[in-house]
Write a protein that holds these residues in place. Structure first.
Motif, PDB file in Angstrom:
ATOM      1  N   ARG A   1       0.975  -1.203   0.013  1.00 34.64           N
ATOM      2  CA  ARG A   1       0.082  -0.067   0.148  1.00 34.64           C
ATOM      3  C   ARG A   1       1.069   1.153  -0.113  1.00 34.64           C
ATOM      4  O   ARG A   1       2.033   1.278   0.785  1.00 34.64           O
ATOM      5  N   SER A   2       0.447   2.315  -0.675  1.00 39.40           N
ATOM      6  CA  SER A   2       1.446   3.264  -0.985  1.00 39.40           C
ATOM      7  C   SER A   2       1.790   4.083   0.333  1.00 39.40           C
ATOM      8  O   SER A   2       1.102   4.130   1.391  1.00 39.40           O
ATOM      9  N   GLY A   3       2.914   4.580   0.207  1.00 39.48           N
ATOM     10  CA  GLY A   3       3.578   5.001   1.571  1.00 39.48           C
ATOM     11  C   GLY A   3       5.052   4.993   1.343  1.00 39.48           C
ATOM     12  O   GLY A   3       5.718   5.048   0.506  1.00 39.48           O
ATOM     13  N   PHE A   4       5.891   5.183   2.673  1.00 36.90           N
ATOM     14  CA  PHE A   4       7.300   5.273   2.709  1.00 36.90           C
ATOM     15  C   PHE A   4       7.872   4.115   2.038  1.00 36.90           C
ATOM     16  O   PHE A   4       8.746   4.042   1.208  1.00 36.90           O
ATOM     17  N   TRP A   5       7.422   2.918   2.434  1.00 39.33           N
ATOM     18  CA  TRP A   5       7.863   1.565   2.242  1.00 39.33           C
ATOM     19  C   TRP A   5       7.755   0.911   0.828  1.00 39.33           C
ATOM     20  O   TRP A   5       6.293   1.055   0.290  1.00 39.33           O
TER      21      TRP A   5
ATOM     22  N   LYS B   1      16.724  -2.772   0.546  1.00 41.23           N
ATOM     23  CA  LYS B   1      17.613  -2.431   1.009  1.00 41.23           C
ATOM     24  C   LYS B   1      17.753  -2.652   2.696  1.00 41.23           C
ATOM     25  O   LYS B   1      19.117  -2.813   2.872  1.00 41.23           O
ATOM     26  N   LEU B   2      16.771  -2.899   3.247  1.00 40.12           N
ATOM     27  CA  LEU B   2      16.738  -3.156   4.481  1.00 40.12           C
ATOM     28  C   LEU B   2      17.078  -4.682   4.532  1.00 40.12           C
ATOM     29  O   LEU B   2      17.942  -5.100   5.478  1.00 40.12           O
ATOM     30  N   PHE B   3      16.749  -5.601   3.569  1.00 42.17           N
ATOM     31  CA  PHE B   3      17.001  -6.975   3.898  1.00 42.17           C
ATOM     32  C   PHE B   3      17.846  -7.311   2.247  1.00 42.17           C
ATOM     33  O   PHE B   3      17.092  -7.753   1.493  1.00 42.17           O
TER      34      PHE B   3
ATOM     35  N   LEU C   1       5.953  -4.677   6.287  1.00 42.28           N
ATOM     36  CA  LEU C   1       6.151  -3.079   6.061  1.00 42.28           C
ATOM     37  C   LEU C   1       5.894  -2.607   4.935  1.00 42.28           C
ATOM     38  O   LEU C   1       5.427  -1.382   4.658  1.00 42.28           O
ATOM     39  N   MET C   2       5.794  -3.466   3.827  1.00 44.33           N
ATOM     40  CA  MET C   2       5.100  -3.156   2.485  1.00 44.33           C
ATOM     41  C   MET C   2       3.617  -2.484   2.865  1.00 44.33           C
ATOM     42  O   MET C   2       3.165  -1.701   1.679  1.00 44.33           O
TER      43      MET C   2
END
Lengths: 228, 327
Positions: free
Chosen positions: A103-107, A114-116, A144-145
């Motif tokens: 869902r749209s947003g930061f992640w 990049k995190l994993f 997070l997504m």
């Protein structure tokens, strides 16, 4: 301000009551631990928050009454669950697992990779063929997504190799420091929790019996409520 | 194991070469036969979206096949008798135009699928199978007992409906039209499978609870899949009725639902070309075994038994193996 506030929560599995009086709150940007021995009601509390089982009592999240919402609505409000036992979508690839939850947003996919970085290497591989640690990373990435306001990690390091556990703990503190995400962690490793948690709630037999800062956990508290 | 892409290409080649051969050797019946297989394929491609992607074992897809058929039958019947469907509140007349008939079929099948899906999706497993079967039977008996449109005897349409720019009476033209529709449906279903909707549906099939926790409404995903699935099967029904220039309650019967499901199972549930493979095999068996013996269904049963026992993946699964992990 409290992002999540739970007051006098009780829940049952059929005739068997599992939660009697759970009181808990998570403030914005805070990492809170929910601790307790096995079978004391930690996962049941999480299931209640995510609306996967019916419960009674007060439960508010970001100004909404959770009790009246179906589980997908609760998730849409911003509760991102990393379920116990990981539970990825087995027939989908890493990329598909992540995209299907987005869902749209930061992640987005790029930031999760990049995190994993390991998930990036395995992007085309089906979730079922991943190792336990990679599946755990995928489950966290998937949560997070959805761009949650509150991330709930239910036994996220259970049954993983020490190195992988370290990696997961590092990610949790990174999330806390860099994004200010509120996190509710359920785990048994006191030392690691102490390093990242602001506050701790301990449950016993379906009741909140202790709360305080991580530093306040004394040997006595451990003996009384956590030790086996 | 054959690469699935090569296998699919062989099927496509077959669909192109058989009519070419039939035209060259002046065998129009072969074209009619393969048109039948293509239309059945289309119906099964529809069911495969519900069954393969959504995990919805619908034993009521004949409802949509029949509705598509009757959409054609009723509209063409009014056109050939020069009578109006409705005069009040506004005049609606019949039509002999295929695009219009298809539109009507798609709309009515979508509405029917929304209602049936909405009610049926409250259940799952055996109950879902039973409730879809019950809806199928409701439509079947309704069509039998409605004398206006032929009742048990069905409706005959004298001339095949028209499509702009084509002479649909020429078997090859009509075949081409059906084939294009099939390819469009296959393209659409391949796209759907890889779309975020398709992925979420795939996840919801395995575990409704897991998709809920990432904020997806599993039931709604399944309902949408069911509606898309019903609409495609309905389109196939309209084409089937035009192929035979005849509609009857048989199109609504549970045997029809069963046959559509058999196409998918023979070919391979959830595989892109599974429904096409299944329908081609079914029509071949029907033609060749049916020519030898009236009781050819016994052999079909044995064949089906063999396929199911040999592996879950149907013919595509047996020949090409499991779906590739790095797809």
């Amino acid at each position: 301000m409290s992002l999540l506030k739970i007051f006098q929560l009780n829940a049952s599995y059929g005739a068997i009551q599992a939660l009697y009086d759970i009181n808990l709150d998570v403030r914005e940007g805070e990492v809170v631990a929910l601790m307790g021995r096995n079978g004391m009601g930690k996962s049941t509390t999480v299931k209640s928050i995510c609306r996967l089982i019916p419960s009674h009592g007060e439960m508010h999240f970001a100004g909404h009454d959770l009790q009246v919402l179906p589980s997908h609505r609760a998730a849409q409000l911003g509760i991102g669950l990393v379920p116990e036992g990981r539970r990825c979508f087995h027939s989908l690839s890493v990329y598909e697992n992540l995209i299907s939850a987005h869902r749209s947003g930061f992640w987005n996919f790029r930031k999760v990779i990049k995190l994993f970085p390991k998930l990036g290497e395995r992007r085309a591989q089906k979730a079922i063929s991943l190792s336990g640690g990679e599946q755990q990373m995928l489950a966290i990435g998937r949560a997070l997504m959805t761009n949650p306001k509150l991330l709930i990690l239910d036994e996220a390091t259970e049954g993983l190799a020490p190195l992988i556990r370290q990696e997961i703990w590092a990610v949790i503190s990174k999330l806390k420091d860099q994004t200010g995400l509120s996190i509710l962690v359920i785990d048994k490793s006191i030392n690691e929790l102490k390093a990242v948690c602001d506050r701790v709630f301990i449950v016993e037999r379906g009741k909140t019996v202790w709360k305080g800062s991580a530093a306040q956990i004394s040997t006595k508290v451990v003996e009384d409520f956590l030790g086996v | 194991m054959i690469n699935e892409k090569y296998f699919n290409s062989v099927i496509v080649l077959l669909l192109l070469l058989v009519p070419a051969w039939a035209t060259a050797s002046d065998e129009p019946f072969t074209i009619t036969l393969i048109t039948r297989a293509v239309v059945f394929s289309l119906a099964a491609v529809g069911l495969n979206i519900a069954l393969g992607l959504g995990g919805l074992v619908s034993l009521g897809h004949a409802v949509f096949f029949g509705l598509g058929g009757y959409a054609m039958g009723i509209l063409a019947f009014h056109a050939q008798t020069y009578s109006a469907l409705f005069e009040w509140p506004f005049l609606i007349e019949g039509t002999k135009s295929m695009p219009l008939i298809w539109l009507v079929a798609l709309i009515f099948c979508s509405i029917a699928a929304s209602l049936i899906g909405f009610l049926s999706l409250r259940t799952s497993g055996v109950y879902f199978i039973m409730i879809t079967l019950a809806f199928g039977q409701m439509f079947y008996f309704f069509s039998i007992s409605w004398p206006k449109y032929g009742g048990e005897d069905g409706l005959s349409i004298y001339v095949r409906n028209g499509f702009p720019g084509l002479n649909t009476l020429i078997p090859l033209h009509y075949y081409g039209l059906c084939l294009v529709m099939l390819f469009l449906a296959l393209w659409f279903s391949a796209r759907l499978k890889k779309s975020p909707f398709g992925l979420a549906l795939n996840a919801a099939r395995q575990s409704p609870e897991r998709v809920e926790t990432v904020g997806l409404n599993g039931k709604r995903l399944k309902l949408i899949a069911f509606v898309i699935s019903g609409a495609i099967t309905g389109l196939a029904g309209a084409l089937f009725a035009d192929l035979n220039r005849f509609v009857s309650p048989t199109m609504f019967s549970w045997q029809t639902s069963g046959e559509i499901m058999i196409f998918v199972i023979i070919g391979g549930v959830g595989r892109l070309f599974g429904p096409v493979t299944g329908a081609l095999v079914f029509v071949s068996l029907e033609h060749f075994l049916g020519g030898i013996n009236d009781y050819w269904h016994v052999y079909l049963g044995l064949f089906l038994l063999g396929i199911v026992l040999l592996g879950k993946g149907g013919l595509v699964g047996i020949l090409c193996g499991k779906e590739k992990i790095n797809a």
